[in-house]
Design a protein around this motif. Sequence first.
Motif, mmCIF file in Angstrom:
data_model
loop_
_atom_site.group_PDB
_atom_site.id
_atom_site.type_symbol
_atom_site.label_atom_id
_atom_site.label_comp_id
_atom_site.label_asym_id
_atom_site.label_seq_id
_atom_site.Cartn_x
_atom_site.Cartn_y
_atom_site.Cartn_z
ATOM 1 N N ASP A 60 45.813 50.616 45.889
ATOM 2 C CA ASP A 60 46.602 50.260 44.699
ATOM 3 C C ASP A 60 47.676 49.214 44.983
ATOM 4 O O ASP A 60 48.716 49.165 44.308
ATOM 5 C CB ASP A 60 47.251 51.513 44.088
ATOM 6 N N GLU A 61 47.435 48.356 45.962
ATOM 7 C CA GLU A 61 48.425 47.328 46.330
ATOM 8 C C GLU A 61 47.911 45.915 46.092
ATOM 9 O O GLU A 61 48.604 44.946 46.399
ATOM 10 C CB GLU A 61 48.810 47.478 47.811
ATOM 11 N N GLY A 62 46.698 45.769 45.568
ATOM 12 C CA GLY A 62 46.131 44.438 45.391
ATOM 13 C C GLY A 62 46.853 43.630 44.336
ATOM 14 O O GLY A 62 47.601 44.170 43.506
ATOM 15 N N PRO A 63 46.643 42.307 44.309
ATOM 16 C CA PRO A 63 47.324 41.427 43.347
ATOM 17 C C PRO A 63 47.095 41.874 41.903
ATOM 18 O O PRO A 63 45.962 42.070 41.472
ATOM 19 C CB PRO A 63 46.687 40.060 43.615
ATOM 20 N N ILE A 64 48.194 42.033 41.167
ATOM 21 C CA ILE A 64 48.142 42.531 39.793
ATOM 22 C C ILE A 64 47.711 41.411 38.849
ATOM 23 O O ILE A 64 48.234 40.293 38.907
ATOM 24 C CB ILE A 64 49.502 43.100 39.375
ATOM 25 N N GLY A 73 51.361 53.537 31.385
ATOM 26 C CA GLY A 73 50.707 52.240 31.441
ATOM 27 C C GLY A 73 49.474 52.257 32.299
ATOM 28 O O GLY A 73 49.101 53.273 32.893
ATOM 29 N N ALA A 74 48.825 51.095 32.346
ATOM 30 C CA ALA A 74 47.637 50.893 33.167
ATOM 31 C C ALA A 74 47.720 49.512 33.795
ATOM 32 O O ALA A 74 48.278 48.581 33.206
ATOM 33 C CB ALA A 74 46.371 51.027 32.331
ATOM 34 N N THR A 75 47.151 49.386 34.976
ATOM 35 C CA THR A 75 47.230 48.141 35.736
ATOM 36 C C THR A 75 45.855 47.747 36.251
ATOM 37 O O THR A 75 45.202 48.540 36.937
ATOM 38 C CB THR A 75 48.173 48.291 36.941
ATOM 39 N N ALA A 76 45.417 46.545 35.915
ATOM 40 C CA ALA A 76 44.195 45.986 36.488
ATOM 41 C C ALA A 76 44.588 45.049 37.615
ATOM 42 O O ALA A 76 45.459 44.186 37.440
ATOM 43 C CB ALA A 76 43.388 45.244 35.429
ATOM 44 N N HIS A 77 43.958 45.228 38.769
ATOM 45 C CA HIS A 77 44.340 44.432 39.938
ATOM 46 C C HIS A 77 43.125 44.161 40.816
ATOM 47 O O HIS A 77 42.117 44.870 40.741
ATOM 48 C CB HIS A 77 45.419 45.162 40.744
ATOM 49 N N TYR A 78 43.237 43.139 41.634
ATOM 50 C CA TYR A 78 42.208 42.890 42.639
ATOM 51 C C TYR A 78 42.316 43.945 43.735
ATOM 52 O O TYR A 78 43.413 44.441 44.037
ATOM 53 C CB TYR A 78 42.351 41.496 43.249
ATOM 54 N N VAL A 79 41.200 44.274 44.314
ATOM 55 C CA VAL A 79 41.164 45.291 45.363
ATOM 56 C C VAL A 79 41.410 44.643 46.712
ATOM 57 O O VAL A 79 40.877 43.568 47.015
ATOM 58 C CB VAL A 79 39.797 46.005 45.363
ATOM 59 N N ASN A 80 42.249 45.285 47.509
ATOM 60 C CA ASN A 80 42.385 44.901 48.909
ATOM 61 C C ASN A 80 42.417 46.171 49.749
ATOM 62 O O ASN A 80 42.158 47.263 49.252
ATOM 63 C CB ASN A 80 43.618 44.009 49.139
ATOM 64 N N ALA A 81 42.716 46.015 51.033
ATOM 65 C CA ALA A 81 42.633 47.154 51.951
ATOM 66 C C ALA A 81 43.712 48.200 51.703
ATOM 67 O O ALA A 81 43.568 49.341 52.137
ATOM 68 C CB ALA A 81 42.701 46.659 53.397
ATOM 69 N N ALA A 88 36.591 40.748 48.770
ATOM 70 C CA ALA A 88 37.928 40.247 48.434
ATOM 71 C C ALA A 88 37.851 39.129 47.399
ATOM 72 O O ALA A 88 37.041 38.210 47.509
ATOM 73 C CB ALA A 88 38.626 39.746 49.691
ATOM 74 N N GLY A 89 38.709 39.230 46.389
ATOM 75 C CA GLY A 89 38.781 38.202 45.360
ATOM 76 C C GLY A 89 37.729 38.320 44.289
ATOM 77 O O GLY A 89 37.762 37.566 43.304
ATOM 78 N N LYS A 90 36.794 39.255 44.447
ATOM 79 C CA LYS A 90 35.775 39.433 43.414
ATOM 80 C C LYS A 90 35.529 40.909 43.104
ATOM 81 O O LYS A 90 34.428 41.301 42.738
ATOM 82 C CB LYS A 90 34.479 38.726 43.787
ATOM 83 N N THR A 91 36.578 41.711 43.260
ATOM 84 C CA THR A 91 36.526 43.117 42.862
ATOM 85 C C THR A 91 37.805 43.459 42.104
ATOM 86 O O THR A 91 38.905 43.282 42.630
ATOM 87 C CB THR A 91 36.398 44.051 44.080
ATOM 88 N N ILE A 92 37.645 43.940 40.879
ATOM 89 C CA ILE A 92 38.778 44.307 40.029
ATOM 90 C C ILE A 92 38.755 45.809 39.804
ATOM 91 O O ILE A 92 37.714 46.383 39.473
ATOM 92 C CB ILE A 92 38.728 43.560 38.679
ATOM 93 N N ASN A 93 39.921 46.443 39.950
ATOM 94 C CA ASN A 93 40.061 47.876 39.739
ATOM 95 C C ASN A 93 41.039 48.133 38.589
ATOM 96 O O ASN A 93 41.983 47.369 38.380
ATOM 97 C CB ASN A 93 40.604 48.546 41.009
#
Length: 306
Positions: free
Chosen positions: A250-254, A239-247, A207-212
Amino acid sequence: MSTVPDTTLPSSPAGAAAQDQPTAVEHVLTVDCVESPGIVHAISEFLLQQGCDIIDIKQYGDKAQGHFFMRVHFASAQERQSTGDLRRGFAHVAEKWQMNWQLEPHGRKRRVLVMVSKMGHCLNDLLFRARTGDIPVEIVAVVSNHRDQEGLVQWHGIPFFHVPVTRDTKADAEARLLELVDAFDVELVVLARYMQVLSDELSARLAGKTINIHHSFLPSFKGAKPYHQAYERGVKTVGATAHYVNAELDEGPIISQQVIEVDHTYTADDLVAVGRDAECVALRNAVRWHCEGRILLLGNRTVVLR
């Protein structure tokens, strides 16, 4: 016989003094805490006491949440204090104001592990920009569940690890990934079109150190084949969206989003093709901002101090 006059100039005391000047060392301080009067004064006073010169400062106060964010890029004389000295000194300020904070040398390259499946456009962009110094990262390893990008990665002289994933081997594959994260002292994992869903346990661990990078403009068109979903809806932008990964898939912080205009003449395959550029830009920006200490989390949102 004529002699050639000695034209060597005597050393200049002023020049010698200039050469003896201490080299300025630059750092970046990022802070977030509950908003309260006096925070900016406390930070600037600390830097002044340390003989530091502010180069760039960005701040944001979220009134709805009552939270404060700041990024300060500053320079200090090398002989006066090290990074460790600055951290120890600032720890007293941070404790008083109950701050979350980081203080890092400016431009320090973060150790990054990239994960990829078959499509290599985002990986190729990151490899090129890391190689040329355009983004402050050192790509220490690439992990893939396919071998399609092995030659590209080896050309860059970076270790490549083929870790196949099936329903039966998923747990072992994720365990292997964590081994590599530890072995290479990885600071950031980047999913550059890695077409596997991470388990809840792994998402929590990283958490907080994985970007998708997700190939749609979230929150629209989540899950598989988003460009085909977009085609069916007759979109006028992709479009495209880079975000942090969570559980949540595709809902992690954008962090970063990019869009490209399209029209009714585009087929689903056309949308896939033009979307690749948006994916590269969105992911590149997210990685850059993370590694430059520009991203701070506020619940499921990000504050990007650019």
